[in-house]
Every structure is written in C-alpha cells, then in structure tokens.
Write a protein that holds these residues in place. Structure first.
Motif, mmCIF file in Angstrom:
data_model
loop_
_atom_site.group_PDB
_atom_site.id
_atom_site.type_symbol
_atom_site.label_atom_id
_atom_site.label_comp_id
_atom_site.label_asym_id
_atom_site.label_seq_id
_atom_site.Cartn_x
_atom_site.Cartn_y
_atom_site.Cartn_z
ATOM 1 N N ASP A 34 15.801 38.691 17.718
ATOM 2 C CA ASP A 34 16.488 40.013 17.122
ATOM 3 C C ASP A 34 17.541 39.741 16.184
ATOM 4 O O ASP A 34 17.549 38.471 15.809
ATOM 5 C CB ASP A 34 16.793 40.801 18.469
ATOM 6 C CG ASP A 34 18.014 40.004 19.350
ATOM 7 O OD1 ASP A 34 18.656 39.247 18.538
ATOM 8 O OD2 ASP A 34 18.123 40.299 20.549
ATOM 9 N N PRO A 57 13.329 44.710 17.562
ATOM 10 C CA PRO A 57 13.934 46.024 18.423
ATOM 11 C C PRO A 57 15.499 46.210 18.141
ATOM 12 O O PRO A 57 16.174 45.428 17.531
ATOM 13 C CB PRO A 57 14.098 45.074 19.841
ATOM 14 C CG PRO A 57 13.544 43.477 19.433
ATOM 15 C CD PRO A 57 13.108 43.456 18.251
ATOM 16 N N PRO A 58 15.827 47.157 18.436
ATOM 17 C CA PRO A 58 15.586 48.279 19.380
ATOM 18 C C PRO A 58 14.599 49.135 18.696
ATOM 19 O O PRO A 58 13.757 50.145 19.452
ATOM 20 C CB PRO A 58 16.801 48.808 19.745
ATOM 21 C CG PRO A 58 17.567 48.762 18.547
ATOM 22 C CD PRO A 58 17.225 47.667 17.738
ATOM 23 N N SER A 59 14.016 48.971 17.464
ATOM 24 C CA SER A 59 13.187 49.977 16.858
ATOM 25 C C SER A 59 12.121 49.268 16.363
ATOM 26 O O SER A 59 11.988 49.289 14.978
ATOM 27 C CB SER A 59 13.808 50.723 15.725
ATOM 28 O OG SER A 59 14.890 51.541 16.263
#
Length: 83
Positions: A34, A57-59
């Motif tokens: 990430d 992440p988070p998308s």
C-alpha cells in the motif's frame, strides 16, 4: 556488479509472489502492499526503479490511491523511474 534496486508496489499477494520469482535474479527487490509501505520503503533506501500498481487499497477499483502514491514518490525522489 550491483543489481538494480526495484520497489514493487502491489497489493495482490499472488502477483507479488510471481514477480519475486521472476525478477529476483535480475534485481534487488523490495515489496510494498500500500501507499504507506511504499513511502516507508522509499525513505529507507531510494530504489532505482519503482513498479507501481495504480489500484491500491483502500480503493483498489480506482487509480486514485495509486496516483497519490505516484505524486508522493516523485516529490520525495524526483529522479526515480516509475512504471
């Protein structure tokens, strides 16, 4: 002879594993899953090259987090090549 250092930013564990086995003979590898891990890895030692997954992440279904990561990498290490 020194190997080129490659930071792989990829949230999918199976892809990281495949890249590790495919690239380990040619590069000194560091992995991040990430943005926070990527920036920490970047600060601990500037890589020659970064492979950046845009869907982080988070998308993971959008490029927003990956593009923010790219901006931060370029701000901290403008000479680093990112693909």
């Amino acid at each position: 002879m020194r190997k080129t250092t490659l930071l792989v930013v990829e949230d999918d564990e199976s892809i990281r594993t495949q890249l590790k086995y495919a690239l380990r003979d040619e590069y000194t590898l560091t992995f991040a899953g990430d943005r926070a891990e990527a920036i920490a890895a970047l600060r601990s030692g500037l890589p020659d090259l970064v492979s950046l997954d845009l869907g982080l992440p988070p998308s993971p279904d959008t490029a927003e987090e990956g593009l923010q990561t790219l901006q931060e990498i370029l701000r901290l290490a403008p000479g680093t090549k990112v693909m």
